[in-house]
Write an enzyme that holds these catalytic residues in place. Structure first.
Site, mmCIF file in Angstrom:
data_model
loop_
_atom_site.group_PDB
_atom_site.id
_atom_site.type_symbol
_atom_site.label_atom_id
_atom_site.label_comp_id
_atom_site.label_asym_id
_atom_site.label_seq_id
_atom_site.Cartn_x
_atom_site.Cartn_y
_atom_site.Cartn_z
ATOM 1 C CG ASP A 134 -2.655 4.041 2.899
ATOM 2 O OD1 ASP A 134 -2.303 2.991 2.319
ATOM 3 O OD2 ASP A 134 -3.462 4.056 3.853
ATOM 4 C CD GLU A 189 -3.056 -1.464 5.667
ATOM 5 O OE1 GLU A 189 -3.093 -2.481 6.384
ATOM 6 O OE2 GLU A 189 -2.543 -0.382 6.045
ATOM 7 C CG ASP A 198 -1.201 -7.181 2.320
ATOM 8 O OD1 ASP A 198 -0.313 -6.391 1.928
ATOM 9 O OD2 ASP A 198 -2.287 -6.786 2.789
ATOM 10 C CG HIS A 226 -0.440 -0.036 2.531
ATOM 11 N ND1 HIS A 226 -0.116 1.098 3.247
ATOM 12 C CD2 HIS A 226 -0.152 -1.076 3.353
ATOM 13 C CE1 HIS A 226 0.342 0.762 4.447
ATOM 14 N NE2 HIS A 226 0.336 -0.551 4.531
#
Length: 490
Positions: free
Chosen positions: A129, A196, A223, A127
């Site tokens: 962010d 996220e 992930d 991600h």
């Protein structure tokens, strides 16, 4: 005068029972061995050149302040646009040869066509962010948090461990494979979410629904999550342990509030809203949720327990008798406590407007991380049962994420992942474990039962805190790991 012999016989019987139990405990401990190592051939660890530009690209990515917020009006979209421009400039082959999509305004998806399009795709997540830096902590940082500084063998900056190192490492690995003319056997989706840290509902969740409509299933999803640690497993300090997340806890935020007459502080009532909420908070913290081992933690005990010193090994080998003692020991430390129970912690207090005014309302936000086996409805019911005063109100706020299923460590995709970790880290102990945080991976459990949470980092520092940093050696290992994984696509 009563004969002493019956008493002696009782003592002898008790001694015999104790000796028998001790014998069983020792026998079980001696037979307690870890599950067999992965029998599949490890994917070849590719020799991927890691140029100086790879570090520079990570530094540049950290300089874009891609802070997410639940209120989208507060998001600086120009920062995300700047990061996208960096990715296009730094990875021309990736953007030329993979098909790109923009989902939810800022989430990036890249489709890499595999050699065999009939195979279910692999999905790699990261991600863009990051969480904000608290203004009160700025003076505590040894470097500027958004400068992307390299110092003392580390890359420093907000988001380097969570999760820009993974994102940039995936891009570096992909670019390197494309430069060598390599192509994965199965299709691959690279998914780089943009929200996220606030739930992933506008980014990863939409991508998951889109992929379900398009493919219906995936081979596996990988992930962020666990990592390699030499510091965080008691009894194994100094030895590498790879924590591969096979499950994660749920997420729930509730508001605990009360409203009572306020007024002038010179004439206070016997109970104020602030005191009522504060007392209830203390009451809840004094009555924790019950502890227990979930399937992921049972698997952790099976993989790690045989390697522990004898006393700890004996306990894990004999959970049928000693589980209460193990749970008590886990509960003494924050990390262990979070692994075995639903946790509740206050995060935001709201009350009062002025020093001489008794507030009429008070509220505190409580963040719960739900142990698998407990859903949000059950958690709310148990919280309400702990509150004795009817003047207290309890209501859920924000998004809710129920605990997801546990992925099997016997699956072929897990075993391939485990094999690669063993190849890259000699002497490592690999183990499933329960993620206490939440990740974007939870949105993809409908696509595949094989959902894993692992980063090829070693003891990242400062996650969500001061002086967040990652060693350069770990970053380079991340690139090698993703390149090897993509080339093999188990």
């Amino acid at each position: 005068m009563p004969s002493p012999f019956p008493f002696v016989r009782v003592l002898a019987g008790l001694a015999a029972v104790l000796v028998a139990v001790a014998g069983v405990l020792v026998y079980n401990t001696l037979r307690f061995t870890p599950p067999p190592a992965a029998s599949l051939n490890a994917p070849a660890a590719l020799v991927v050149p890691v140029p100086d530009s790879a570090v520079s690209h990570l530094q540049q990515a950290l300089r874009w302040r891609t802070v997410s917020a639940a209120d989208t009006a507060q998001v600086d979209t120009a920062q995300f646009a700047g990061l996208r421009r960096l990715l296009r400039r730094a990875y021309p082959r990736l953007h030329r040869q993979l098909t790109g999509y923009l989902v939810g305004g800022r989430t990036l998806v890249y489709h890499w066509q595999g050699q065999d399009t009939a195979l279910a795709p692999a999905v790699l997540l990261a991600h863009q962010d990051v969480v904000p830096v608290e203004a009160a902590t700025l003076a505590q940082w040894h470097v500027s948090p958004f400068a992307g500084t390299v110092r003392d063998g580390y890359v420093w900056g907000r988001g380097v461990t969570d999760n820009k190192a993974n994102l940039i490492a995936i891009c570096e690995a992909t670019e390197a494979l494309l430069a060598q003319g390599l192509r994965p056997r199965r299709p691959v989706y690279l998914v780089f979410g943009h929200d996220e840290e606030v739930g992933g509902l506008r980014g990863a969740a939409r991508v998951a629904r889109w992929l379900q409509a398009r493919h219906r299933r995936a081979a596996y999803v990988l992930d962020e999550g666990g990592f390699v640690t030499r510091e965080r497993v008691p009894g194994l300090v100094g030895r590498p342990v790879a924590l591969i997340g096979t499950a994660e806890k749920g997420y729930l935020t509730v508001e605990l509030s009360a409203a009572l007459p306020g007024g002038h502080s010179s004439l206070p009532a016997s109970m104020t809203a602030l005191e009522l909420v504060g007392g209830a908070l203390a009451q809840l913290r004094a009555q924790p949720f019950p502890a227990g081992f979930t399937p992921a933690m049972q698997a952790f005990a099976a993989h790690v327990g045989p390697h522990l010193p004898f006393g700890q090994r004996l306990a894990f080998a004999n959970q049928w008798l000693l589980e209460p003692l193990i749970l008590r020991a886990y509960s003494r430390k924050p990390g262990g406590n979070a692994a075995v129970r639903t946790t509740v912690v206050p995060t935001i207090f709201r009350s009062g407007v002025q020093a001489n005014v008794v507030p009429t309302t008070a509220a505190v936000l409580l963040n719960l991380r739900l142990l698998p086996g407990m859903n949000s409805t059950q958690a709310l019911q148990q919280l309400r049962a702990r509150l004795s005063d009817q003047r207290l109100q309890l209501r859920p706020v924000g998004f809710v994420s129920e605990p997801g299923p546990t992925s099997a460590d016997s699956a072929r995709s897990y075993r391939r992942l485990e094999s690669l970790v063993h190849h890259l880290v000699p002497g490592v102990i690999s183990t499933p474990f329960l993620m206490t945080g939440i990740t974007d991976a939870r949105h993809f459990t409908g696509l595949t039962p094989n959902v894993y949470r692992f980063s090829m980092m070693t003891d990242p520092q400062g996650l969500h805190g001061v002086d967040e940093r990652l060693s350069l050696a770990s970053y380079r290992q991340c690139i090698t790991f993703y390149a090897s994984l993509l080339a093999a696509t188990p």
